[in-house]
Scaffold this motif. Structure first.
Motif, PDB file in Angstrom:
ATOM      1  N   TRP A   1      44.578 -48.091  33.207  1.00 38.96           N
ATOM      2  CA  TRP A   1      43.739 -49.378  33.090  1.00 38.96           C
ATOM      3  C   TRP A   1      42.327 -49.072  33.384  1.00 38.96           C
ATOM      4  O   TRP A   1      41.890 -48.119  34.279  1.00 38.96           O
ATOM      5  CB  TRP A   1      44.346 -50.451  33.715  1.00 38.96           C
ATOM      6  CG  TRP A   1      45.707 -50.768  33.492  1.00 38.96           C
ATOM      7  CD1 TRP A   1      46.939 -50.517  34.381  1.00 38.96           C
ATOM      8  CD2 TRP A   1      46.115 -51.493  32.170  1.00 38.96           C
ATOM      9  NE1 TRP A   1      48.011 -50.990  33.607  1.00 38.96           N
ATOM     10  CE2 TRP A   1      47.505 -51.682  32.329  1.00 38.96           C
ATOM     11  CE3 TRP A   1      45.468 -52.436  31.179  1.00 38.96           C
ATOM     12  CZ2 TRP A   1      48.352 -52.150  31.321  1.00 38.96           C
ATOM     13  CZ3 TRP A   1      46.354 -52.662  30.244  1.00 38.96           C
ATOM     14  CH2 TRP A   1      47.696 -52.798  30.343  1.00 38.96           C
ATOM     15  N   GLY A   2      41.515 -49.796  32.758  1.00 38.18           N
ATOM     16  CA  GLY A   2      39.841 -49.825  32.987  1.00 38.18           C
ATOM     17  C   GLY A   2      39.410 -50.736  33.761  1.00 38.18           C
ATOM     18  O   GLY A   2      39.987 -51.618  34.397  1.00 38.18           O
ATOM     19  N   VAL A   3      37.844 -50.638  33.924  1.00 39.57           N
ATOM     20  CA  VAL A   3      37.377 -51.957  34.657  1.00 39.57           C
ATOM     21  C   VAL A   3      37.376 -52.904  33.934  1.00 39.57           C
ATOM     22  O   VAL A   3      36.781 -53.033  32.528  1.00 39.57           O
ATOM     23  CB  VAL A   3      35.903 -51.646  34.800  1.00 39.57           C
ATOM     24  CG1 VAL A   3      35.168 -52.669  35.672  1.00 39.57           C
ATOM     25  CG2 VAL A   3      35.793 -50.062  35.713  1.00 39.57           C
ATOM     26  N   PRO A   4      38.179 -54.152  34.319  1.00 44.61           N
ATOM     27  CA  PRO A   4      38.242 -55.400  33.726  1.00 44.61           C
ATOM     28  C   PRO A   4      36.786 -56.286  33.283  1.00 44.61           C
ATOM     29  O   PRO A   4      36.019 -55.882  34.162  1.00 44.61           O
ATOM     30  CB  PRO A   4      39.102 -56.257  34.637  1.00 44.61           C
ATOM     31  CG  PRO A   4      38.553 -55.717  35.833  1.00 44.61           C
ATOM     32  CD  PRO A   4      38.372 -54.514  35.953  1.00 44.61           C
TER      33      PRO A   4
ATOM     34  N   THR B   1      48.872 -48.849  36.662  1.00 45.50           N
ATOM     35  CA  THR B   1      49.386 -50.448  37.244  1.00 45.50           C
ATOM     36  C   THR B   1      48.301 -51.284  37.789  1.00 45.50           C
ATOM     37  O   THR B   1      47.329 -50.828  38.569  1.00 45.50           O
ATOM     38  CB  THR B   1      50.401 -50.310  38.661  1.00 45.50           C
ATOM     39  OG1 THR B   1      51.412 -49.700  38.343  1.00 45.50           O
ATOM     40  CG2 THR B   1      50.521 -51.487  39.141  1.00 45.50           C
ATOM     41  N   PHE B   2      47.919 -52.510  37.154  1.00 44.66           N
ATOM     42  CA  PHE B   2      46.598 -53.258  37.297  1.00 44.66           C
ATOM     43  C   PHE B   2      47.203 -54.612  38.111  1.00 44.66           C
ATOM     44  O   PHE B   2      47.894 -55.061  37.480  1.00 44.66           O
ATOM     45  CB  PHE B   2      45.953 -53.231  36.023  1.00 44.66           C
ATOM     46  CG  PHE B   2      44.892 -54.235  35.779  1.00 44.66           C
ATOM     47  CD1 PHE B   2      43.676 -53.809  36.702  1.00 44.66           C
ATOM     48  CD2 PHE B   2      44.902 -55.680  35.452  1.00 44.66           C
ATOM     49  CE1 PHE B   2      42.569 -54.440  36.650  1.00 44.66           C
ATOM     50  CE2 PHE B   2      43.813 -56.331  35.601  1.00 44.66           C
ATOM     51  CZ  PHE B   2      42.596 -56.072  36.257  1.00 44.66           C
ATOM     52  N   THR B   3      46.482 -55.163  38.859  1.00 45.25           N
ATOM     53  CA  THR B   3      46.612 -56.298  39.503  1.00 45.25           C
ATOM     54  C   THR B   3      45.745 -57.240  39.425  1.00 45.25           C
ATOM     55  O   THR B   3      44.372 -56.664  39.430  1.00 45.25           O
ATOM     56  CB  THR B   3      47.370 -56.210  40.856  1.00 45.25           C
ATOM     57  OG1 THR B   3      46.241 -55.763  41.992  1.00 45.25           O
ATOM     58  CG2 THR B   3      48.414 -55.264  40.985  1.00 45.25           C
ATOM     59  N   TRP B   4      45.543 -58.537  39.428  1.00 44.28           N
ATOM     60  CA  TRP B   4      44.484 -59.393  39.519  1.00 44.28           C
ATOM     61  C   TRP B   4      44.818 -60.594  39.877  1.00 44.28           C
ATOM     62  O   TRP B   4      45.751 -61.296  39.708  1.00 44.28           O
ATOM     63  CB  TRP B   4      43.869 -59.371  38.104  1.00 44.28           C
ATOM     64  CG  TRP B   4      44.639 -60.282  36.901  1.00 44.28           C
ATOM     65  CD1 TRP B   4      44.361 -61.530  36.539  1.00 44.28           C
ATOM     66  CD2 TRP B   4      45.830 -59.825  36.124  1.00 44.28           C
ATOM     67  NE1 TRP B   4      45.277 -62.102  35.763  1.00 44.28           N
ATOM     68  CE2 TRP B   4      46.069 -60.823  35.355  1.00 44.28           C
ATOM     69  CE3 TRP B   4      46.448 -58.765  36.126  1.00 44.28           C
ATOM     70  CZ2 TRP B   4      47.108 -60.899  34.510  1.00 44.28           C
ATOM     71  CZ3 TRP B   4      47.500 -58.597  35.218  1.00 44.28           C
ATOM     72  CH2 TRP B   4      48.010 -59.614  34.488  1.00 44.28           C
ATOM     73  N   GLY B   5      43.769 -61.529  40.740  1.00 42.97           N
ATOM     74  CA  GLY B   5      43.932 -62.447  41.304  1.00 42.97           C
ATOM     75  C   GLY B   5      44.230 -62.622  42.806  1.00 42.97           C
ATOM     76  O   GLY B   5      44.900 -61.600  43.097  1.00 42.97           O
TER      77      GLY B   5
ATOM     78  N   LEU C   1      44.706 -68.018  42.873  1.00 45.63           N
ATOM     79  CA  LEU C   1      43.761 -68.955  43.029  1.00 45.63           C
ATOM     80  C   LEU C   1      42.765 -68.893  41.953  1.00 45.63           C
ATOM     81  O   LEU C   1      42.372 -68.114  41.511  1.00 45.63           O
ATOM     82  CB  LEU C   1      42.806 -68.718  44.202  1.00 45.63           C
ATOM     83  CG  LEU C   1      43.628 -68.864  45.699  1.00 45.63           C
ATOM     84  CD1 LEU C   1      42.906 -68.719  46.908  1.00 45.63           C
ATOM     85  CD2 LEU C   1      44.207 -70.395  45.722  1.00 45.63           C
ATOM     86  N   LYS C   2      42.314 -70.087  41.717  1.00 39.15           N
ATOM     87  CA  LYS C   2      41.365 -70.372  40.345  1.00 39.15           C
ATOM     88  C   LYS C   2      40.125 -69.520  40.715  1.00 39.15           C
ATOM     89  O   LYS C   2      39.399 -69.676  41.777  1.00 39.15           O
ATOM     90  CB  LYS C   2      41.019 -71.822  40.145  1.00 39.15           C
ATOM     91  CG  LYS C   2      40.057 -72.115  39.266  1.00 39.15           C
ATOM     92  CD  LYS C   2      39.921 -73.574  38.944  1.00 39.15           C
ATOM     93  CE  LYS C   2      38.870 -73.893  37.607  1.00 39.15           C
ATOM     94  NZ  LYS C   2      38.693 -75.519  37.700  1.00 39.15           N
ATOM     95  N   GLY C   3      39.560 -68.871  39.723  1.00 36.61           N
ATOM     96  CA  GLY C   3      38.286 -68.104  39.728  1.00 36.61           C
ATOM     97  C   GLY C   3      38.294 -66.817  40.236  1.00 36.61           C
ATOM     98  O   GLY C   3      37.445 -66.126  40.489  1.00 36.61           O
TER      99      GLY C   3
ATOM    100  N   PRO D   1      36.315 -62.461  40.882  1.00 39.09           N
ATOM    101  CA  PRO D   1      37.386 -61.981  40.358  1.00 39.09           C
ATOM    102  C   PRO D   1      37.754 -60.798  41.396  1.00 39.09           C
ATOM    103  O   PRO D   1      37.118 -59.957  42.000  1.00 39.09           O
ATOM    104  CB  PRO D   1      36.718 -61.193  39.121  1.00 39.09           C
ATOM    105  CG  PRO D   1      35.393 -60.906  39.459  1.00 39.09           C
ATOM    106  CD  PRO D   1      35.021 -62.349  40.340  1.00 39.09           C
ATOM    107  N   ILE D   2      39.119 -60.720  41.470  1.00 43.87           N
ATOM    108  CA  ILE D   2      39.860 -59.672  42.326  1.00 43.87           C
ATOM    109  C   ILE D   2      40.892 -58.900  41.743  1.00 43.87           C
ATOM    110  O   ILE D   2      41.503 -59.622  40.917  1.00 43.87           O
ATOM    111  CB  ILE D   2      40.688 -60.431  43.476  1.00 43.87           C
ATOM    112  CG1 ILE D   2      39.661 -61.320  44.395  1.00 43.87           C
ATOM    113  CG2 ILE D   2      41.426 -59.581  44.455  1.00 43.87           C
ATOM    114  CD1 ILE D   2      40.080 -62.046  45.580  1.00 43.87           C
TER     115      ILE D   2
END
Length: 240
Positions: A41-44, A62-66, A106-108, A53-54
């Motif tokens: 995965w690359g830079v989102p 393996t990519f995680t976000w939020g 979380l939102k945002g 953004p986290i």
């Protein structure tokens, strides 16, 4: 018969024959292949509302976000597992597997797009190793307690603007196209319920790229056919 029609008729046989020859000479030849795939995965890219953004996992599979809510839970997660494959050019084959874990964040703190760098290593034909860049859109739906589970589900979409990276074999050019999450019907999105997991195969095809002579020949043929049709229409007597 008008002179323009005579000329068009006289050259039609030569013109169509020449165009057809150009088309066939420019077509890439089909071939069988086998190999193995891998992906990182690359830079989102955050969305306009993602002010904080986290994410983790850039450069891995393996990519995680939020930011998890509550903190004791987990973030959203995408895992791409490559696989071995075999097939023929312009035919659909499985190129890997995608696991999607949908958690509450979380939102945002989410992101909207994440690129996948998909590497193709062919052992037949030997010595071809090529990377292709694809984009995945992440749709994080706001959760409402009174909604049915399906309305709180989140989605992952494959960007249909496929990679234009190419490789050459036997003097012809080819590229890789992601065809979706189904081998039989167009399916470019998956969903996962809140707190749920979706696992799906990812399908692709190695696509032939026509040479410029093919495209030019077909364009000229189209122009000739349109001109021919207009000439014939002028000969039909009008009734009032």
């Amino acid at each position: 018969m008008k002179q323009s029609l005579v000329v068009a008729t006289a050259i039609s046989s030569f013109f169509v024959t020449g165009t057809t020859a150009l088309g066939f000479s420019g077509q890439a030849q089909a071939f069988s292949f086998s190999g193995i795939s891998s992906g990182t995965w690359g830079v989102p890219t955050p969305g306009s509302l993602d002010t904080n953004p986290i994410f983790t996992g850039v450069g891995t599979n393996t990519f995680t976000w939020g930011e998890p809510s509550p903190p004791s839970t987990f973030p959203n997660k995408l895992i791409f597992d490559g696989s071995s494959f075999s097939g023929n050019t312009d035919s659909v084959f499985k190129i890997g597997e995608l696991k999607y874990f949908n958690e509450t964040v979380l939102k945002g703190t989410s992101v909207e797009f994440v690129p996948l760098n998909l590497n193709l290593s062919l052992n037949s034909p030997v010595g071809i190793n090529q990377a292709f860049d694809f984009n995945f859109r992440l749709v994080n739906t706001p959760n409402t307690a009174t909604n049915p589970q399906e309305q709180n589900a989140d989605f992952v979409f494959i960007d249909t603007n496929f990679s234009y990276n190419t490789f050459t074999f036997a003097g012809n050019k080819y590229t890789l196209e992601l065809t979706g999450f189904s081998p039989d019907v167009p399916q470019f999105s998956i969903q996962a319920l809140e707190g749920g997991t979706t696992t799906t195969a990812v399908y692709a095809k190695i696509k032939t790229i026509p040479e410029p002579t093919t495209i030019a020949g077909l364009s000229l043929l189209g122009i000739y056919l349109i001109s021919r049709k207009k000439s014939l229409q002028k000969k039909v007597p009008q009734k009032f």
